[in-house]
Write an enzyme that holds these catalytic residues in place. Structure first.
Site, PDB file in Angstrom:
ATOM      1  CG  HIS A 115      -1.505   1.476   1.683  1.00  5.70           C
ATOM      2  ND1 HIS A 115      -1.004   2.266   2.551  1.00  5.70           N
ATOM      3  CD2 HIS A 115      -2.470   2.100   1.098  1.00  5.70           C
ATOM      4  CE1 HIS A 115      -1.557   3.296   2.462  1.00  5.70           C
ATOM      5  NE2 HIS A 115      -2.604   3.304   1.779  1.00  5.70           N
ATOM      6  N   GLY A 267     -19.169  11.787   0.719  1.00  4.42           N
ATOM      7  CA  GLY A 267     -19.720  11.568  -0.303  1.00  4.42           C
ATOM      8  C   GLY A 267     -18.906  10.768  -1.507  1.00  4.42           C
TER       9      GLY A 267
END
Length: 313
Positions: A115, A267
């Site tokens: 990662h 969002g």
């Protein structure tokens, strides 16, 4: 503290998009060397609130089972709790965030999951000076570790930190150990690397130089890991253990990872936020490993924070 200009922000964006392209090219070369033909598919997207990104995903490869290398540059009209709990003074501020984040899940259990992330955050609130910081790092999550890989990984991290101060590597190495810790399991996610956030104690240019070193350092460190391990034979039992340990990766990303929480609370684009999830993972009820087995040695030895540079002594 020097505030970044629009030209500075554009330079960061240019570096990030170039980094994404270079990482994808290098990993596709590993696919070719492993006899595969899979490539990164490109998905450009926009957010209604402003900004967008480029998601690049490789799936069902010969070497890489799933890999996502994601660039985003988004605008936020009102900062969520995940961004303001450490900075209450910017609650409700508008902001922009950009970064490259990646997770690579190889097929072969002998190749670790890896990662990396490098990012810039700029917040502006009426009546206040803009606030900015960089963050990022890279870390390694092996299933069947070997000293050469772990030592070289941390040596790369140490060496890229050295020009920025002798305390940078130990501080950011410890931060990585502390951050990638599964409290409910009382174990590390992997063997660590570097992690940092809120980086603005230097001037903007030096901070930018550091994230360039970190982003380039990931690529320098991960390719030799693939080259040493991707063609090693493995058994079904080792594959099963890989899937079991991937379950820990899923647990961490959904419970603790601040980037995941930030994306969900702003969002964000769900497919891009959850691209870090492996295509397959497993959970077993209280599995037991034989004494002195590699599987037991992983948690008894490798998943304990240590001075990994000493492995090469």
């Amino acid at each position: 503290m020097q505030n970044p200009t629009s030209a500075d922000i554009q330079r960061v964006r240019d570096f990030l998009t170039d980094l994404q392209a270079r990482i994808c090219t290098a990993l596709e070369q590993q696919e070719i060397q492993g006899g595969g033909t899979a490539t990164f598919e490109t998905d450009d997207w926009q957010r209604p609130e402003g900004g967008g990104g480029r998601s690049r995903v490789l799936q069902n490869g010969t070497v890489i089972e799933k890999g996502g290398v994601m660039f985003s540059h988004i605008n936020i009209s009102k900062l969520p709790a995940s961004a303001t709990e450490r900075h209450p003074q910017i609650a409700g501020a508008k902001a922009q965030a950009m970064g490259v984040s990646l997770v690579i899940h190889p097929n072969n259990p002998n190749v670790p999951t890896s990662h990396a992330n490098v990012r810039l955050f700029v917040a502006e609130k009426e009546g206040q000076e803009p606030i900015w910081w960089f963050g990022g790092g890279f870390d390694l999550t092996p299933f069947y570790p070997n000293p050469e890989d772990v030592s070289a990984w941390h040596q790369t991290a140490h060496d890229l930190c050295a020009p920025f101060g002798e305390n940078v590597y130990p501080e950011h190495k410890k931060w990585c150990d502390d951050y990638f810790y599964l409290k409910h399991r009382d174990e590390q996610r992997g063997v660590g690397g570097l992690f940092f956030d809120d980086l603005n104690q230097w001037d903007f240019e030096k901070c930018f130089e550091y994230i360039q070193a970190v982003g380039n350092g990931y690529l320098e460190a991960i390719i030799p890991v693939f080259q040493r391990n991707q063609n090693k034979p493995f058994t079904q039992a080792q594959r099963d253990f890989q899937l079991y340990r991937r379950g820990r990766y899923v647990e961490y990303n959904l419970v603790y990872d601040r980037g995941t929480l930030f994306g969900l609370q702003t969002g964000g684009r769900i497919e891009s936020i959850l691209v870090s999830m492996p295509p397959l993972a497993g959970w077993s009820y209280r599995p037991e490993w034989e004494e002195n087995s590699p599987e037991k040695h992983l948690t008894d030895y490798w998943l304990k924070p240590q001075d990994w540079l000493k492995l090469s002594d």
